[in-house]
Design a protein around this motif. Structure first.
Motif, PDB file in Angstrom:
ATOM      1  N   ASP A  60       0.782  -3.997  -3.156  1.00  0.00           N
ATOM      2  CA  ASP A  60       0.703  -2.971  -2.296  1.00  0.00           C
ATOM      3  C   ASP A  60       1.676  -1.825  -2.744  1.00  0.00           C
ATOM      4  N   PRO A  61       1.178  -0.613  -2.908  1.00  0.00           N
ATOM      5  CA  PRO A  61       1.935   0.288  -3.546  1.00  0.00           C
ATOM      6  C   PRO A  61       2.934   1.096  -2.627  1.00  0.00           C
ATOM      7  N   GLY A  62       2.717   0.627  -1.317  1.00  0.00           N
ATOM      8  CA  GLY A  62       3.493   1.473  -0.369  1.00  0.00           C
ATOM      9  C   GLY A  62       2.939   2.710  -0.121  1.00  0.00           C
ATOM     10  N   PRO A  63       3.415   3.503   0.726  1.00  0.00           N
ATOM     11  CA  PRO A  63       2.967   4.873   1.288  1.00  0.00           C
ATOM     12  C   PRO A  63       2.457   5.648   0.113  1.00  0.00           C
ATOM     13  N   LEU A  64       1.109   6.044   0.040  1.00  0.00           N
ATOM     14  CA  LEU A  64       0.607   6.866  -0.782  1.00  0.00           C
ATOM     15  C   LEU A  64       1.052   8.230  -0.943  1.00  0.00           C
ATOM     16  N   SER A  65       1.339   8.950  -2.106  1.00  0.00           N
ATOM     17  CA  SER A  65       1.840  10.149  -2.035  1.00  0.00           C
ATOM     18  C   SER A  65       0.915  11.315  -1.458  1.00  0.00           C
ATOM     19  N   ASP A  66       1.834  12.269  -1.361  1.00  0.00           N
ATOM     20  CA  ASP A  66       1.214  13.516  -0.548  1.00  0.00           C
ATOM     21  C   ASP A  66      -0.143  14.162  -0.978  1.00  0.00           C
ATOM     22  N   GLU A  67      -0.301  13.772  -2.495  1.00  0.00           N
ATOM     23  CA  GLU A  67      -1.533  14.547  -3.152  1.00  0.00           C
ATOM     24  C   GLU A  67      -2.790  13.711  -2.542  1.00  0.00           C
ATOM     25  N   VAL A 119     -12.821  -9.192   0.032  1.00  0.00           N
ATOM     26  CA  VAL A 119     -13.165 -10.342   0.403  1.00  0.00           C
ATOM     27  C   VAL A 119     -12.161 -11.375  -0.379  1.00  0.00           C
ATOM     28  N   LEU A 120     -11.675 -10.901  -1.663  1.00  0.00           N
ATOM     29  CA  LEU A 120     -11.064 -11.661  -2.285  1.00  0.00           C
ATOM     30  C   LEU A 120      -9.619 -11.834  -2.055  1.00  0.00           C
ATOM     31  N   GLU A 121      -8.992 -13.149  -1.614  1.00  0.00           N
ATOM     32  CA  GLU A 121      -7.615 -13.148  -1.078  1.00  0.00           C
ATOM     33  C   GLU A 121      -6.490 -13.524  -2.411  1.00  0.00           C
ATOM     34  N   PRO A 122      -5.461 -13.164  -2.505  1.00  0.00           N
ATOM     35  CA  PRO A 122      -4.773 -12.387  -1.362  1.00  0.00           C
ATOM     36  C   PRO A 122      -4.909 -10.917  -1.393  1.00  0.00           C
ATOM     37  N   GLY A 123      -5.799 -10.385  -2.369  1.00  0.00           N
ATOM     38  CA  GLY A 123      -6.018  -9.034  -2.436  1.00  0.00           C
ATOM     39  C   GLY A 123      -6.579  -8.425  -1.197  1.00  0.00           C
ATOM     40  N   ALA A 124      -7.455  -8.842  -0.600  1.00  0.00           N
ATOM     41  CA  ALA A 124      -8.368  -8.456   0.570  1.00  0.00           C
ATOM     42  C   ALA A 124      -7.188  -7.865   1.503  1.00  0.00           C
ATOM     43  N   THR A 135      -4.023  -7.104   1.297  1.00  0.00           N
ATOM     44  CA  THR A 135      -3.449  -5.919   0.657  1.00  0.00           C
ATOM     45  C   THR A 135      -4.096  -4.932   0.935  1.00  0.00           C
ATOM     46  N   TYR A 136      -5.432  -4.842   0.460  1.00  0.00           N
ATOM     47  CA  TYR A 136      -6.171  -3.633   0.747  1.00  0.00           C
ATOM     48  C   TYR A 136      -6.327  -3.212   2.145  1.00  0.00           C
ATOM     49  N   GLU A 137      -6.428  -4.162   3.002  1.00  0.00           N
ATOM     50  CA  GLU A 137      -6.615  -4.108   4.299  1.00  0.00           C
ATOM     51  C   GLU A 137      -5.382  -3.392   4.765  1.00  0.00           C
ATOM     52  N   ALA A 138      -4.117  -3.705   4.588  1.00  0.00           N
ATOM     53  CA  ALA A 138      -2.959  -3.064   4.856  1.00  0.00           C
ATOM     54  C   ALA A 138      -3.104  -1.757   4.415  1.00  0.00           C
ATOM     55  N   VAL A 139      -3.280  -1.407   3.328  1.00  0.00           N
ATOM     56  CA  VAL A 139      -3.361   0.001   2.833  1.00  0.00           C
ATOM     57  C   VAL A 139      -4.182   0.857   3.712  1.00  0.00           C
ATOM     58  N   LEU A 140      -5.340   0.237   3.976  1.00  0.00           N
ATOM     59  CA  LEU A 140      -6.545   1.118   4.768  1.00  0.00           C
ATOM     60  C   LEU A 140      -5.870   1.601   6.145  1.00  0.00           C
ATOM     61  N   PHE A 141      -5.219   0.540   6.735  1.00  0.00           N
ATOM     62  CA  PHE A 141      -4.687   0.680   8.135  1.00  0.00           C
ATOM     63  C   PHE A 141      -3.679   1.746   8.082  1.00  0.00           C
ATOM     64  N   ARG A 142      -2.654   1.531   6.926  1.00  0.00           N
ATOM     65  CA  ARG A 142      -1.495   2.242   6.829  1.00  0.00           C
ATOM     66  C   ARG A 142      -1.966   3.947   6.682  1.00  0.00           C
TER      67      ARG A 142
END
Length: 310
Positions: A113-120, A132-137, A139-146
């Motif tokens: 998880d890279p944390g909040p993405l930059s303003d660009e 689908v593939l865990e644990p990455g899925a 992580t990506y889900e958290a980024v999507l929601f955030r």
């Protein structure tokens, strides 16, 4: 910049000269749904970044090299010792592809998880095995929601690989949990039918679109593209004729081309997408159809450049 999160892998594609019923050489082709989207965006001159883990093996080196050569930012790419995911491809007579995946313990699973993405970053995109593939899925889900919460435009292409989904009911429920945070949903008709299960397809499409996406685009292979917009209006364009080498990367090219069109139209926001006229949707869908026609005319996932779409 549009950041694409998800897997990169190597497709092992059978030699076209292999006789039916025989085993022949397998040619490695760089791919993975989200990886193809990133490559396509780079080739279409759209600022793009890729968020994933790539192996430190030779396949990982080549995957990274191709991102750089395509103008894609690799600031969010992590390297790891895990091997590269492999997909053994089977091609039917019409060039359509089926896949057998080798994913256990591979690099695609272990994204950070890279944390909040930059303003660009103006938009984020997710899909395929990355969701689908865990644990990455997770992580990506958290980024999507955030990132949706932070006002980023969110695109999703589930690109269903049913053999890797152990619990279809749980995945369908999880898919629907993403929709309020998704602004562009792209589905193949096969994906939509699988996700709908026993539900009437048209009812499911309208329900999904009303759950959040400003636009839902359905791909139908040679039969073209349909957008479900507004209060359920349909906008359709026919497919573009092509001599098909194979269909690998066709849907990924559509997804990237739609994002590229929205980027150029300064329409990477749910409000802007909801405000598109039917003529604008036809233009966007037509651009995506032309891009996909070029991809299917070439072996492997080889999306076109901007110059090829002038």
């Amino acid at each position: 910049m549009i950041v694409i999160g998800g897997e990169a892998l190597v497709d092992l594609v059978p030699d076209s000269a292999t006789a039916g019923g025989e085993l022949g050489p397998l040619h490695p082709r760089l791919g993975g749904g989200p990886y193809n989207v990133a490559i396509a965006l780079g080739r279409l001159d759209v600022p793009a970044g890729f968020h994933a883990t790539l192996s430190t093996d030779q396949f990982g080196d080549k995957l990274l090299e191709r991102l750089v050569d395509s103008g894609v930012s690799t600031d969010l790419v992590r390297r790891g010792p895990e091997p590269t995911t492999l997909a053994v491809v089977g091609l039917s007579e019409d060039g359509s592809a089926r896949y057998s995946f080798h994913t256990e313990g591979t690099a695609a699973r272990f994204v950070a998880d890279p944390g909040p993405l930059s303003d660009e970053v103006t938009a984020v995109s997710f899909g395929t095995l990355g969701m689908v593939l865990e644990p990455g899925a997770t992580t990506y889900e958290a980024v999507l929601f955030r990132e949706a919460e932070r006002g980023r435009f969110v695109a999703l292409d589930p690109n269903i690989r049913a053999d890797l989904i152990a619990d279809p009911a749980a995945y369908r429920k999880r898919f629907e949990s993403w929709l309020p945070s998704v602004h562009l949903l792209k589905l193949s008709v096969e994906d939509a039918e699988w996700l709908a299960g026993d539900e009437d397809l048209q009812s499911a499409l309208r329900r999904w679109q009303q759950a959040g996406p400003a636009g839902l685009v359905l791909t139908k292979g040679a039969d073209g593209l349909t957008a479900l917009v507004g209060d359920g209006e349909l906008v359709e364009v026919p497919g573009v004729r092509a001599q098909v080498a194979d269909t690998i990367g066709a849907g990924d090219t559509v997804h990237a081309a739609l994002l590229a069109w929205l980027h150029r139209a300064d329409a990477l926001s749910p409000e802007a997408v909801r405000g598109l006229t039917h003529d604008q949707w036809r233009e966007a869908l037509g651009f995506a159809a032309r891009a996909a026609a070029i991809t299917v005319s070439r072996p492997g996932a080889e999306p076109p450049t901007s110059a090829e779409l002038v």
